[in-house]
Design an enzyme around this catalytic site. Structure first.
Site, PDB file in Angstrom:
ATOM      1  N   ASP A  60       7.143   3.691   3.135  1.00 25.83           N
ATOM      2  CA  ASP A  60       7.322   4.720   4.164  1.00 25.83           C
ATOM      3  C   ASP A  60       8.751   4.647   4.709  1.00 25.83           C
ATOM      4  OD1 ASP A  60       6.867   6.592   6.163  1.00 25.83           O
ATOM      5  OD2 ASP A  60       5.949   5.143   7.502  1.00 25.83           O
ATOM      6  N   PHE A  83       0.500  11.148   7.807  1.00 27.01           N
ATOM      7  CA  PHE A  83      -0.202   9.892   8.057  1.00 27.01           C
ATOM      8  C   PHE A  83      -1.530   9.920   7.309  1.00 27.01           C
ATOM      9  CE2 PHE A  83      -2.685   6.747  10.319  1.00 27.01           C
ATOM     10  CZ  PHE A  83      -1.765   5.702  10.398  1.00 27.01           C
ATOM     11  N   VAL A  84      -1.740   8.910   6.469  1.00 28.96           N
ATOM     12  CA  VAL A  84      -2.965   8.856   5.656  1.00 28.96           C
ATOM     13  C   VAL A  84      -3.684   7.521   5.870  1.00 28.96           C
ATOM     14  CG1 VAL A  84      -2.124  10.421   3.861  1.00 28.96           C
ATOM     15  CG2 VAL A  84      -1.676   7.962   3.662  1.00 28.96           C
ATOM     16  N   ASP A 129       0.823  -1.204   0.000  1.00 34.12           N
ATOM     17  CA  ASP A 129       0.000   0.000   0.000  1.00 34.12           C
ATOM     18  C   ASP A 129       0.858   1.255   0.000  1.00 34.12           C
ATOM     19  OD1 ASP A 129       0.926  -0.463   2.586  1.00 34.12           O
ATOM     20  OD2 ASP A 129      -1.031  -0.277   3.559  1.00 34.12           O
ATOM     21  N   ARG A 163      -9.896   1.256   6.417  1.00 34.50           N
ATOM     22  CA  ARG A 163      -9.363   0.637   5.196  1.00 34.50           C
ATOM     23  C   ARG A 163     -10.374   0.703   4.061  1.00 34.50           C
ATOM     24  NH1 ARG A 163      -4.639  -2.144   6.649  1.00 34.50           N
ATOM     25  NH2 ARG A 163      -4.656  -3.149   8.693  1.00 34.50           N
ATOM     26  N   LYS A 185       5.929   7.885   0.425  1.00 32.16           N
ATOM     27  CA  LYS A 185       6.008   9.131   1.205  1.00 32.16           C
ATOM     28  C   LYS A 185       7.273   9.897   0.868  1.00 32.16           C
ATOM     29  CE  LYS A 185       3.228   8.147   5.219  1.00 32.16           C
ATOM     30  NZ  LYS A 185       3.193   7.920   6.658  1.00 32.16           N
ATOM     31  N   ASP A 228      -4.757   1.870   7.090  1.00 33.73           N
ATOM     32  CA  ASP A 228      -5.545   1.896   8.323  1.00 33.73           C
ATOM     33  C   ASP A 228      -4.955   2.795   9.386  1.00 33.73           C
ATOM     34  OD1 ASP A 228      -3.285  -0.006   8.743  1.00 33.73           O
ATOM     35  OD2 ASP A 228      -4.188  -0.165  10.731  1.00 33.73           O
TER      36      ASP A 228
HETATM   37  P1  IMP Z   1       7.383   0.778   5.811  1.00 35.96           P
HETATM   38  O1  IMP Z   1       7.706  -0.630   6.164  1.00 35.96           O
HETATM   39  O2  IMP Z   1       7.739   1.756   6.912  1.00 35.96           O
HETATM   40  O3  IMP Z   1       7.865   1.224   4.442  1.00 35.96           O
HETATM   41  O4  IMP Z   1       5.825   0.968   5.782  1.00 35.96           O
HETATM   42  C1  IMP Z   1       4.994   0.095   5.207  1.00 35.96           C
HETATM   43  C2  IMP Z   1       3.769  -0.166   6.050  1.00 35.96           C
HETATM   44  O5  IMP Z   1       3.548   0.779   7.107  1.00 35.96           O
HETATM   45  C3  IMP Z   1       2.604  -0.019   5.142  1.00 35.96           C
HETATM   46  O6  IMP Z   1       2.338  -1.227   4.468  1.00 35.96           O
HETATM   47  C4  IMP Z   1       1.501   0.406   6.053  1.00 35.96           C
HETATM   48  O7  IMP Z   1       0.879  -0.746   6.594  1.00 35.96           O
HETATM   49  C5  IMP Z   1       2.185   1.154   7.167  1.00 35.96           C
HETATM   50  N1  IMP Z   1       2.097   2.623   6.949  1.00 35.96           N
HETATM   51  C6  IMP Z   1       3.090   3.454   6.611  1.00 35.96           C
HETATM   52  N2  IMP Z   1       2.655   4.729   6.495  1.00 35.96           N
HETATM   53  C7  IMP Z   1       1.332   4.700   6.783  1.00 35.96           C
HETATM   54  C8  IMP Z   1       0.303   5.724   6.815  1.00 35.96           C
HETATM   55  O8  IMP Z   1       0.493   6.925   6.550  1.00 35.96           O
HETATM   56  N3  IMP Z   1      -0.942   5.280   7.154  1.00 35.96           N
HETATM   57  C9  IMP Z   1      -1.235   3.987   7.427  1.00 35.96           C
HETATM   58  N4  IMP Z   1      -0.301   3.001   7.397  1.00 35.96           N
HETATM   59  C10 IMP Z   1       0.969   3.364   7.076  1.00 35.96           C
HETATM   60 MG    MG Z   2      -0.884  -0.968   8.097  1.00 34.13          MG
END
Ligand code: IMP
Ligand code: MG
Length: 186
Positions: free
Chosen positions: A107, A156-157, A104, A169, A135, A163
């Protein structure tokens, strides 16, 4: 739920148009002459990628299988990654197949850094990554994604699979939440 929305960042129609464009590019990249052999296995990272993935693959007229992988990094009401953790997988045999990991949002990059090497060890022909959102933060740009839907500010979205505390969701748009909505369930 509607009262908790602060701002709509990406509308339903913007999402629909972009998902179709991404699907067309992915389909072209996995069809002759770009790719001559090997079928694709689509792997949505649960739970956030299910809505995006379901829309994406219905615009991809390719022979494909679906594998599943579950990663948690934002447990409960967390607003920053608490470190990606693999909770389960159901991939089938991906040896010799072209794997497309679908998430999704990119980040901190922790999820793709955790999952990509695990998949590579299972002998696929290739592993590519597709994220609906990315992001605007240095950590996200350090991790390669082959297909990106939208670049968004470091906010944060929720919605379209994303979610807060497992809620929102099912919102059809990408939105930010009012601060009061994020306080109430913690
Ligand atoms: P990463 O592992 O930090 O790159 O982030 C991936 C996971 O963090 C995503 O698959 C989401 O489940 C969660 N996530 C990251 N940013 C957001 C946000 O802004 N809103 C909701 N979930 C997020
Ligand atoms: Mg999540």
């Amino acid at each position: 739920m509607q009262a908790d929305i602060d701002r709509v960042l990406i509308s339903r129609s913007q999402i629909a148009d972009r998902v179709r464009e991404l699907a067309e590019r992915i389909t072209a990249d996995h069809s002759p002459p770009a790719m001559m052999d090997g079928e694709i296995t689509i792997v949505p990272i649960l739970t956030g990628a299910v809505i995006f993935c379901a829309d994406l693959i219905r615009h991809m007229p390719l022979a494909m299988k679906i594998g599943l992988i579950t990663v948690s990094s934002y447990p409960g009401t967390a607003l920053r990654s608490q470190g990606a953790q693999l909770l389960g997988r159901q991939l089938g045999d991906i040896r010799g197949r072209h794997v497309l990991l679908v998430d999704d949002i990119l980040d901190s990059g922790g999820t793709l850094r955790l999952v990509t090497p695990i998949l590579r060890q299972l002998g696929p022909a290739s592993v590519k990554t597709c994220v609906f959102l990315r992001k605007d933060r240095p950590a996200a740009r350090e991790v390669h994604a082959d297909y990106v839907g939208f670049d968004i500010p470091d906010q944060f979205v929720v919605g379209y699979g994303l979610d807060y505390d497992d809620y929102y969701r099912n919102l059809p748009e990408i939105v930010t939440l009012r601060p009061a909505a994020m306080g109430k369930s913690s």
